[in-house]
Design a protein around this motif. Structure first.
Motif, PDB file in Angstrom:
ATOM      1  N   ALA A 150       0.827  -1.210   0.000  1.00  0.00           N
ATOM      2  CA  ALA A 150       0.000   0.000   0.000  1.00  0.00           C
ATOM      3  C   ALA A 150       0.860   1.257   0.000  1.00  0.00           C
ATOM      4  O   ALA A 150       0.617   2.187  -0.781  1.00  0.00           O
ATOM      5  N   PHE A 151       1.876   1.282   0.863  1.00  0.00           N
ATOM      6  CA  PHE A 151       2.712   2.481   0.953  1.00  0.00           C
ATOM      7  C   PHE A 151       3.599   2.644  -0.285  1.00  0.00           C
ATOM      8  O   PHE A 151       3.939   3.771  -0.658  1.00  0.00           O
ATOM      9  N   GLN A 152       3.962   1.518  -0.935  1.00  0.00           N
ATOM     10  CA  GLN A 152       4.838   1.585  -2.099  1.00  0.00           C
ATOM     11  C   GLN A 152       4.100   2.129  -3.320  1.00  0.00           C
ATOM     12  O   GLN A 152       4.642   2.923  -4.089  1.00  0.00           O
ATOM     13  N   TYR A 153       2.843   1.684  -3.509  1.00  0.00           N
ATOM     14  CA  TYR A 153       2.129   2.030  -4.733  1.00  0.00           C
ATOM     15  C   TYR A 153       0.941   2.955  -4.518  1.00  0.00           C
ATOM     16  O   TYR A 153       0.314   3.363  -5.490  1.00  0.00           O
ATOM     17  N   GLY A 154       0.621   3.261  -3.265  1.00  0.00           N
ATOM     18  CA  GLY A 154      -0.512   4.138  -3.000  1.00  0.00           C
ATOM     19  C   GLY A 154      -0.092   5.577  -2.784  1.00  0.00           C
ATOM     20  O   GLY A 154       1.047   5.873  -2.414  1.00  0.00           O
ATOM     21  N   ASP A 155      -1.005   6.459  -3.059  1.00  0.00           N
ATOM     22  CA  ASP A 155      -0.788   7.892  -2.831  1.00  0.00           C
ATOM     23  C   ASP A 155      -2.135   8.501  -2.454  1.00  0.00           C
ATOM     24  O   ASP A 155      -2.998   8.693  -3.318  1.00  0.00           O
ATOM     25  N   PRO A 156      -2.377   8.786  -1.158  1.00  0.00           N
ATOM     26  CA  PRO A 156      -3.685   9.306  -0.729  1.00  0.00           C
ATOM     27  C   PRO A 156      -4.092  10.595  -1.433  1.00  0.00           C
ATOM     28  O   PRO A 156      -5.283  10.903  -1.510  1.00  0.00           O
ATOM     29  N   ARG A 157      -3.127  11.351  -1.930  1.00  0.00           N
ATOM     30  CA  ARG A 157      -3.484  12.577  -2.630  1.00  0.00           C
ATOM     31  C   ARG A 157      -4.327  12.285  -3.862  1.00  0.00           C
ATOM     32  O   ARG A 157      -5.120  13.122  -4.304  1.00  0.00           O
TER      33      ARG A 157
END
Length: 719
Positions: A57-64
């Motif tokens: 999640a942290f590698q490929y996700g971007d909450p923006r």
């Protein structure tokens, strides 16, 4: 006599034999072994799985990416193909507004495009009057100046926007400037929209009233945004006063717990007497009214919507009198039968207050589990947001129609997909034999569902970890309070650092048991979430039988969760005291409870009542104090009263915070009573008051039960 013996034998066969005396047991066992090791290993494996999901999640996700708008082609404005175009423009904003609040759920049905800057003027295009060069806002791939379509076709086919307003960006969406002016300057919507003109794709004009009414839904959203900003401002202004209010609530809760040893009995007996008096008066008064009115024809006329009812007054008073009398008789009989058990419950509650007062550090124990629960929920929410944003990452989107990831016939190009995912999955697939790779087969069939599976796993781990933290807090407190009860002379025989010792035993020996118990609760909670999902899917469906079964299942699993939580808590108490595994402790706790079921029901209900009253008192104190302070009614503190937009904001926060504090503090008190109660039941079964097997219970409990310790002649004082 034979019947009595037969009953006892039947009870022992049904719920096990009473506990036998153990000369080596003098409180929580120190020499114990690890329990439920398999569950501990399973728990650690699942933790590793959660770390892997979080890394993905942290590698490929971007909450923006969840905040940035998406155009009609599902492309994020400002990213990928839309780089340099961060703002979203709606072709027909009025049509969107006519959907009402549904536009925020279902989205706007009209075309939406990404643009580099919001319009600075109001404009309505008129075919034949405006040239194609004036068609500024068109879909990607459409160039009005070179298109073979006529001006009217470009607009009717919704290839280009027919109108637009002078706008300002709000969360990267172009919002009409006059709508923002309505909010900021307090102008009337109809007046502000009077000079605005617009028309739909077919060229039908919107009048100013239609424009104002349609865009009013956006005004509601902007007002909510303004209220939110004012609330945040109030919290920022009064934050230190809110903390003081919560500190006072904490002190008041602490004082209340300490004085419970003196007022618990009064509160219980006063409530019982008040209950009996209320129903006694109700019975007498209603029957008196019946005898006064029995020869009359007076009646009540009651109307519910289209239903009208006429009821005779004498019969109504007679019915209420009979109901009140039956309740009064039942209450009196219960009181006569359970009087001694109520006294035991009160004595145990008082003893719980003494235990908390003796080990004051137990009151700060709930702070750490509560903080850990916040961390767990926060971590789950963070991972969930990052996971949700992975599906919108334009640099990792192999579900679009790009030729990089699809062949001309529309099928997936798995070689390029594998290359795109190799940064995370490594060399999971062999490009020369894709069809033989299990992972590639999974990737071909389940790439769209991977995020969903990860979200489900993340949710399950959140339930498991939260219940694990709760279990850890309960077992730690249970070990400390068990040390208190099994100290023959209190506080002299209480071991040093009982809380830290109990916590060490939990981590050293019983992580597996904690994981086992919390896993059971987590599974039931996941089933309840699934049932809620199915129930939501059945809404609006004409299938009453399925709905009925779903409602029954929801009720059954709710009851099952409550029962398992009750059983787990008692199992943790016995684990803390005896060091046995979870299943054995749960079985022993269940059998012990069933052999004393009436006492369990009485102590449980009396404790619940006292804790409810106690929480109510603490919350009412905090709410009343904060109200009088923030409303400026405390004269000598009026100079500290802040100027706020909404005085109710800090009052609500203090009230809610005081409820959380009261729940934390009284959870310690509840755990103390539950632990002492199970130890009390064990004490009754293990010991008989002889010099070899003396009772560990307090003098008050021995007096209520008519028991005493017969001490050896060498003993100089009795416990």
């Amino acid at each position: 006599m034979s019947n009595k013996v037969a009953d006892v034998d039947h009870e022992e066969k049904s719920y096990g034999k009473p506990l036998a005396y153990d000369k080596n047991f003098k409180g929580p066992i120190k020499d114990r072994s690890c329990t439920d090791i398999i569950c501990c290993l399973l728990f650690l494996i699942f933790i590793v799985g959660l770390v892997v999901v979080a890394y993905f999640a942290f590698q490929y996700g971007d909450p923006r990416l969840l905040v940035y708008p998406v155009n009609s082609n599902n492309e994020i404005c400002g990213y990928g193909k839309q780089l340099g175009k961060p703002y979203l423009l709606f072709f027909d904003l009025v049509a969107c507004g006519r959907m009402g609040v549904g536009v925020f759920v279902k989205g706007c049905p009209t075309p939406q495009i990404c643009i580099s800057a919001c319009p600075t003027e109001n404009k309505v295009l008129i075919p034949g009057v405006d040239a194609k060069a004036d068609f500024k806002y068109c879909k990607d791939g459409v160039d009005a100046t070179t298109s073979s379509k006529t001006e009217n076709a470009l607009l009717s086919d919704e290839d280009c926007a027919r109108y637009w307003f002078a706008s300002k960006p709000l969360i990267n969406r172009c919002v009409p400037s006059f709508l923002i002016d309505v909010l900021e300057k307090g102008a009337d919507m109809a007046t502000a929209a009077a000079n605005a003109t617009a028309s739909d794709a077919s060229g039908n004009s919107y009048d100013s009233s239609m424009i104002g009414n349609s865009l009013d839904v956006y005004g509601t959203f902007l007002k909510a945004k303004e209220y939110g900003e004012k609330i945040i401002e109030d919290v920022w202004t009064a934050w230190w006063m809110i903390l003081i209010g919560l500190f006072l609530a904490m002190v008041f809760a602490l004082v209340w717990i300490i004085i419970m040893r003196w007022i618990a009995g009064f509160m219980v007996w006063f409530t019982i007497i008040a209950f009996l008096g209320l129903f006694g008066f109700s019975t007498a008064w209603t029957l008196y009214q019946y005898y006064e009115l029995k020869d009359t024809s007076d009646s009540f006329h009651i109307q519910f919507s289209v239903i009208q009812m006429t009821m005779s007054k004498p019969k109504l008073f007679l019915a209420f009198g009979i109901i009140s009398g039956v309740i009064l008789v039942i209450a009196l009989l219960i009181l006569l039968i359970l009087c001694s058990r109520i006294r035991i419950a009160i004595s145990l509650i008082k003893e719980g207050s003494r235990a908390v007062g003796t080990m004051m550090f137990t009151l700060i124990c709930p702070i750490f589990p509560f903080a850990l629960q916040i961390v767990v929920v926060g971590f789950w929410l963070t991972v969930a947001v990052f996971l949700a944003s992975t599906g919108r990452n334009q640099s990792f989107d192999f579900n679009n129609n790009s030729s990089e990831y699809r062949y001309p016939n529309g099928s997936y190009n798995y070689e390029n997909i594998q290359k795109a995912t190799s940064a995370f999955f490594g060399k999971a697939c062999d490009n020369t034999s894709l069809s033989s790779s299990e992972f590639c087969t999974f990737l071909k069939n389940q790439e769209e569902n991977f995020v969903i599976y990860s979200q489900i796993f993340n949710l399950f781990m959140m339930f498991w970890l939260v219940n694990f933290v709760v279990a850890l807090g309960q077992m730690t407190l249970a070990g400390a309070f068990a040390s208190y009860y099994w100290a023959f002379e209190k506080p002299r025989d209480i071991p040093a650092f009982p809380i830290l010792s109990s916590l060490w035993r939990c981590f050293r020996y019983h992580l597996g048991s904690l994981a086992f118990g919390s896993l059971i609760i987590a599974i039931v909670q996941m089933i309840r979430v699934l049932l809620e999902y199915v129930d939501a899917k059945l809404k609006g469906k004409e299938n009453p039988v399925a709905k009925f079964f779903i409602k029954c299942l929801k009720c059954c699993f709710w009851c099952l969760e409550k029962f398992l939580k009750f059983l787990n808590k008692n199992a943790y108490i016995l684990i803390a005291a005896h060091g046995k595994n979870f299943c054995t402790s749960a079985k022993n706790a269940f059998m012990l409870i069933m052999r004393n079921i009436v006492r369990v029901v009485v102590i449980d209900k009396v404790t619940d009542f006292l804790l409810f009253i106690s929480k109510l008192v603490v919350v009412a104190f905090a709410a009343a104090t904060s109200y009088f302070f923030f409303d400026g009614r405390i004269d000598f503190l009026s100079s500290f009263t802040p100027s706020l937009n909404f005085y109710v904001v800090p009052i609500v926060l203090v009230t809610l915070g005081s409820y959380v504090i009261a729940s934390c503090f009284f959870s310690v008190y509840e755990m103390a009573v539950d632990t002492l109660f199970l130890c009390f039941l064990e004490d009754l079964e293990r010991n008989d008051g002889s010099p070899e097997k003396p009772y560990y219970m307090s003098k008050d409990l021995r007096k209520i039960l008519g028991k005493k310790n017969v001490m050896a002649p060498s003993e100089k004082k009795e416990f």
